[in-house]
Write a protein that holds these residues in place. Structure first.
Motif: not given
Length: 107
Positions: A19-21, A42-48, A54-63, A91-97
């Motif tokens: 994020y944001p790249f 992934h950008l949307r997930q990171q922003r949320e 996001f990164y903390l959750f990602y690493v813990v879940e991955w472990m 689904n290229l419209n997924y992020l809209k809904s």
């Protein structure tokens, strides 16, 4: 914002979102709408999750998944973030809904 960098993208992958790249391995991949949509999810997930969580959750879940599957790749593809992105990348419209914190449905 999309950048091209074969050095930032890990070996064996074609893109990564920090994020944001979005970083892609080569310029031709910018035309791959499905890949770009995957990374935008992934950008949307990171922003949320305010990026850091996001990164903390990602690493813990991955472990946890690594212990469960005893295989790094299987742990990766079974992460809630990745499951959401892979299942909806076409689904290229997924992020809209998409509803907030939708990745929780993929735990």
């Amino acid at each position: 914002m999309i950048f091209i960098s074969k050095y930032i993208v890990p070996k064996g992958y074609v893109g990564i979102t920090l994020y944001p790249f979005i970083f892609l391995k080569n310029k031709e991949l910018k035309e791959n709408e499905v890949l770009v949509n995957h990374e935008k999810i992934h950008l949307r997930q990171q922003r949320e999750l305010l990026v850091i969580f996001f990164y903390l959750f990602y690493v813990v879940e991955w472990m946890v998944k690594l212990i469960q599957f005893r295989n790094a790749y299987l742990a990766y593809i079974n992460l809630s973030f990745e499951r959401e992105a892979y299942q909806n990348e076409s689904n290229l419209n997924y992020l809209k809904s998409r509803k907030l914190y939708r990745f929780f449905n993929y735990l």
